[in-house]
Design a protein around this motif. Structure first.
Motif, PDB file in Angstrom:
ATOM      1  N   GLN A  12     -30.821  20.755  -6.737  1.00 40.22           N
ATOM      2  CA  GLN A  12     -32.382  21.112  -6.734  1.00 40.22           C
ATOM      3  C   GLN A  12     -33.343  20.324  -7.298  1.00 40.22           C
ATOM      4  OE1 GLN A  12     -33.188  24.091  -5.352  1.00 40.22           O
ATOM      5  NE2 GLN A  12     -31.245  24.539  -4.987  1.00 40.22           N
ATOM      6  N   LEU A  13     -34.409  19.888  -6.520  1.00 42.84           N
ATOM      7  CA  LEU A  13     -35.576  19.002  -6.744  1.00 42.84           C
ATOM      8  C   LEU A  13     -36.345  19.720  -7.918  1.00 42.84           C
ATOM      9  CD1 LEU A  13     -36.644  17.312  -3.679  1.00 42.84           C
ATOM     10  CD2 LEU A  13     -35.676  16.175  -5.265  1.00 42.84           C
ATOM     11  N   GLN A  14     -36.714  18.807  -9.099  1.00 53.73           N
ATOM     12  CA  GLN A  14     -37.607  19.365 -10.008  1.00 53.73           C
ATOM     13  C   GLN A  14     -38.917  19.199  -9.866  1.00 53.73           C
ATOM     14  OE1 GLN A  14     -35.781  21.217 -12.420  1.00 53.73           O
ATOM     15  NE2 GLN A  14     -34.202  20.794 -11.493  1.00 53.73           N
ATOM     16  N   SER A  15     -39.431  18.356  -9.026  1.00 52.15           N
ATOM     17  CA  SER A  15     -40.607  18.155  -8.882  1.00 52.15           C
ATOM     18  C   SER A  15     -41.435  19.334  -8.372  1.00 52.15           C
ATOM     19  CB  SER A  15     -40.930  17.057  -7.707  1.00 52.15           C
ATOM     20  OG  SER A  15     -42.313  16.786  -7.483  1.00 52.15           O
ATOM     21  N   SER A  16     -42.789  19.609  -8.735  1.00 49.76           N
ATOM     22  CA  SER A  16     -43.501  20.552  -8.210  1.00 49.76           C
ATOM     23  C   SER A  16     -44.163  20.378  -6.894  1.00 49.76           C
ATOM     24  CB  SER A  16     -44.647  20.932  -9.429  1.00 49.76           C
ATOM     25  OG  SER A  16     -45.477  19.809  -9.713  1.00 49.76           O
ATOM     26  N   LYS A  19     -42.886  22.437  -4.198  1.00 54.04           N
ATOM     27  CA  LYS A  19     -43.001  23.852  -4.345  1.00 54.04           C
ATOM     28  C   LYS A  19     -44.523  24.244  -4.116  1.00 54.04           C
ATOM     29  CE  LYS A  19     -39.467  23.796  -8.055  1.00 54.04           C
ATOM     30  NZ  LYS A  19     -39.101  23.791  -9.373  1.00 54.04           N
ATOM     31  N   GLU A  30     -46.619  11.529 -10.588  1.00 52.13           N
ATOM     32  CA  GLU A  30     -45.960  12.595  -9.980  1.00 52.13           C
ATOM     33  C   GLU A  30     -45.253  12.147  -8.658  1.00 52.13           C
ATOM     34  OE1 GLU A  30     -47.585  16.451  -9.232  1.00 52.13           O
ATOM     35  OE2 GLU A  30     -48.847  16.145 -10.998  1.00 52.13           O
ATOM     36  N   GLU A  37     -36.260  11.194  -7.803  1.00 45.23           N
ATOM     37  CA  GLU A  37     -35.534  12.326  -7.453  1.00 45.23           C
ATOM     38  C   GLU A  37     -34.953  12.041  -6.237  1.00 45.23           C
ATOM     39  OE1 GLU A  37     -36.499  16.410  -8.625  1.00 45.23           O
ATOM     40  OE2 GLU A  37     -38.305  15.345  -9.605  1.00 45.23           O
TER      41      GLU A  37
END
Length: 92
Positions: A12-16, A19, A30, A37
């Motif tokens: 799973q990617l953590q970057s917002s 999303k 960012e 990632e």
């Protein structure tokens, strides 16, 4: 010999950024985090592809050995059938 087959966990990617897509250009930090990632995920994907190829070779080798074993059994059964059908007459 043969390697053990294993499953891989889903990453799973953590970057917002993925999303919640912003309307304006996100800050460079960012973007750099997302880029890092994605590079890690790409490396893991390449490793998974390599492992999948190795697993496929393992499965094919096992299948080939199994087929050879079955072929050997069939030959042995045929040989026994031929030996039973053969009636040898000994003159003495």
């Amino acid at each position: 010999m043969s390697a053990k087959l294993s499953t891989f966990p889903m990453a799973q990617l953590q970057s917002s950024l993925l999303k919640n897509t912003p309307d304006q250009v996100p800050p460079t930090e960012e973007l750099e985090i997302l880029h890092a990632e994605l590079k890690v995920m790409k490396q893991k994907t390449l490793e998974r592809a390599k492992k999948a190829g190795e697993d496929l070779k393992t499965i094919e080798a096992s299948f080939r050995r199994m087929k050879e074993r079955e072929k050997g059994k069939a030959k042995a059964v045929d040989k026994i059938k031929r030996e039973r059908d053969c009636t040898c007459i000994f003159s003495g």
